[in-house]
Motif scaffolding. Structure first.
Motif, short mmCIF file in Angstrom:
data_model
loop_
_atom_site.label_atom_id
_atom_site.label_comp_id
_atom_site.label_asym_id
_atom_site.label_seq_id
_atom_site.Cartn_x
_atom_site.Cartn_y
_atom_site.Cartn_z
N ASP A 168 52.06 -34.06 23.66
CA ASP A 168 52.63 -35.26 23.12
C ASP A 168 51.80 -36.00 22.02
O ASP A 168 51.66 -37.13 21.76
N CYS A 169 51.52 -35.07 20.99
CA CYS A 169 50.47 -35.78 19.81
C CYS A 169 51.29 -35.94 18.50
O CYS A 169 50.63 -35.96 17.62
N PHE A 170 52.59 -35.99 18.63
CA PHE A 170 53.39 -36.29 17.29
C PHE A 170 53.40 -37.57 17.29
O PHE A 170 54.16 -38.44 18.16
N ALA A 194 59.58 -30.95 20.89
CA ALA A 194 59.94 -30.31 21.99
C ALA A 194 58.93 -29.38 22.72
O ALA A 194 58.91 -29.30 24.05
N VAL A 195 57.95 -28.92 22.03
CA VAL A 195 57.26 -27.84 22.50
C VAL A 195 55.75 -28.24 22.73
O VAL A 195 54.75 -27.69 23.25
N CYS A 196 55.36 -29.34 22.26
CA CYS A 196 53.93 -29.81 22.07
C CYS A 196 53.38 -30.41 23.61
O CYS A 196 53.93 -31.31 24.17
N VAL A 208 54.09 -36.71 11.90
CA VAL A 208 52.49 -36.31 11.72
C VAL A 208 51.99 -36.00 13.00
O VAL A 208 52.44 -36.22 13.89
N ILE A 209 50.60 -35.35 13.01
CA ILE A 209 50.08 -34.79 14.13
C ILE A 209 48.69 -35.65 14.43
O ILE A 209 48.15 -35.97 13.26
N ASN A 210 48.50 -36.40 15.35
CA ASN A 210 47.04 -36.78 15.48
C ASN A 210 46.13 -35.76 15.71
O ASN A 210 45.95 -35.10 16.56
N GLU A 266 44.25 -35.51 18.99
CA GLU A 266 44.80 -35.44 20.04
C GLU A 266 45.42 -33.94 20.11
O GLU A 266 45.43 -33.50 21.45
N CYS A 267 45.40 -33.02 19.18
CA CYS A 267 45.93 -31.78 18.89
C CYS A 267 45.04 -31.19 19.59
O CYS A 267 43.74 -30.74 19.49
N ILE A 268 45.43 -29.95 20.73
CA ILE A 268 44.53 -29.21 21.39
C ILE A 268 44.84 -27.67 20.67
O ILE A 268 44.11 -26.71 21.38
N ASP A 269 44.99 -27.53 19.37
CA ASP A 269 45.07 -26.37 18.74
C ASP A 269 45.92 -25.15 19.68
O ASP A 269 45.46 -24.17 19.27
N CYS A 270 46.89 -25.51 20.33
CA CYS A 270 47.45 -24.43 21.09
C CYS A 270 48.31 -23.48 19.98
O CYS A 270 48.62 -22.46 20.21
N GLY A 271 48.89 -24.25 18.93
CA GLY A 271 49.62 -23.43 17.71
C GLY A 271 51.34 -23.18 18.38
O GLY A 271 51.78 -22.61 17.42
N VAL A 272 51.79 -23.57 19.32
CA VAL A 272 52.95 -23.42 19.56
C VAL A 272 54.17 -24.01 18.71
O VAL A 272 55.14 -23.46 18.64
N CYS A 273 53.63 -24.99 18.04
CA CYS A 273 54.55 -26.08 17.26
C CYS A 273 54.89 -25.23 15.88
O CYS A 273 56.06 -25.20 15.42
N GLU A 274 53.70 -24.58 15.39
CA GLU A 274 53.86 -24.02 14.05
C GLU A 274 55.15 -23.16 13.85
O GLU A 274 56.14 -23.29 12.76
FE1 SF4 Z 1 50.87 -30.16 19.73
FE2 SF4 Z 1 49.94 -27.53 20.15
FE3 SF4 Z 1 51.17 -28.12 17.86
FE4 SF4 Z 1 48.80 -29.47 18.25
S1 SF4 Z 1 49.24 -27.19 17.89
S2 SF4 Z 1 50.59 -30.24 17.62
S3 SF4 Z 1 48.74 -29.58 20.62
S4 SF4 Z 1 52.26 -28.32 19.86
#
Ligand code: SF4
Ligand code: F3S
Length: 112
Positions: free
Chosen positions: A24-26, A19-21, A34-36, A39-47
């Motif tokens: 859309d790299c899930f 919901a927060v990515c 899994v995460i690709n 494609e992940c831009i390292d924003c960290g909001v999902c963690e």
């Molecule tokens: Fe998506 Fe950001 Fe999480 Fe990467 S770190 S999977 S871009 S929400």
């Protein structure tokens, strides 16, 4: 750098992460996401969103094999861009040891 989905997602699959990515790299399998890593831009909001604490940065020790696992299954599974219902028995599986071996047949993420 990328973030990765690790073992405790298995049979929990809460999908709060999706919901927060922003990119859309899930990708979604029968029992986990899994995460690709490409494609992940390292924003960290999902963690911090994962109730199962299953998402880790690849800078954390012991995540190299999970990067292999995430890249492998991101290429095989379909994309998921909207939150879905968690696994039916998520609470039973949350925190259980040995889920990778039990569900994927090998305890090593680089092999499973
Ligand atoms: Fe998506 Fe950001 Fe999480 Fe990467 S770190 S999977 S871009 S929400
Ligand atoms: Fe899995 Fe956590 Fe996302 S359990 S589906 S990584 S919110």
């Amino acid at each position: 750098m990328t973030y990765l989905v690790t073992e405790n997602c298995i049979r929990c699959k809460y999908t709060d992460c999706v919901a927060v990515c922003p990119v859309d790299c899930f990708y979604v399998g029968e029992t986990m996401l899994v995460i690709n890593p490409d494609e992940c831009i390292d924003c960290g909001v999902c963690e911090p969103e994962c109730p199962a604490d299953a998402i880790k940065a690849d800078t954390e020790p012991g995540t190299a094999a999970w990067k292999t696992f995430n890249a492998k299954y991101a290429a095989l599974w379909p994309n998921i861009s909207e939150k879905a219902e968690p696994a039916e028995d998520a609470a039973v599986w949350d925190g259980r040891d040995g889920k990778l071996l039990e569900v994927f047949g090998d305890a090593d993420p680089a092999v499973a």
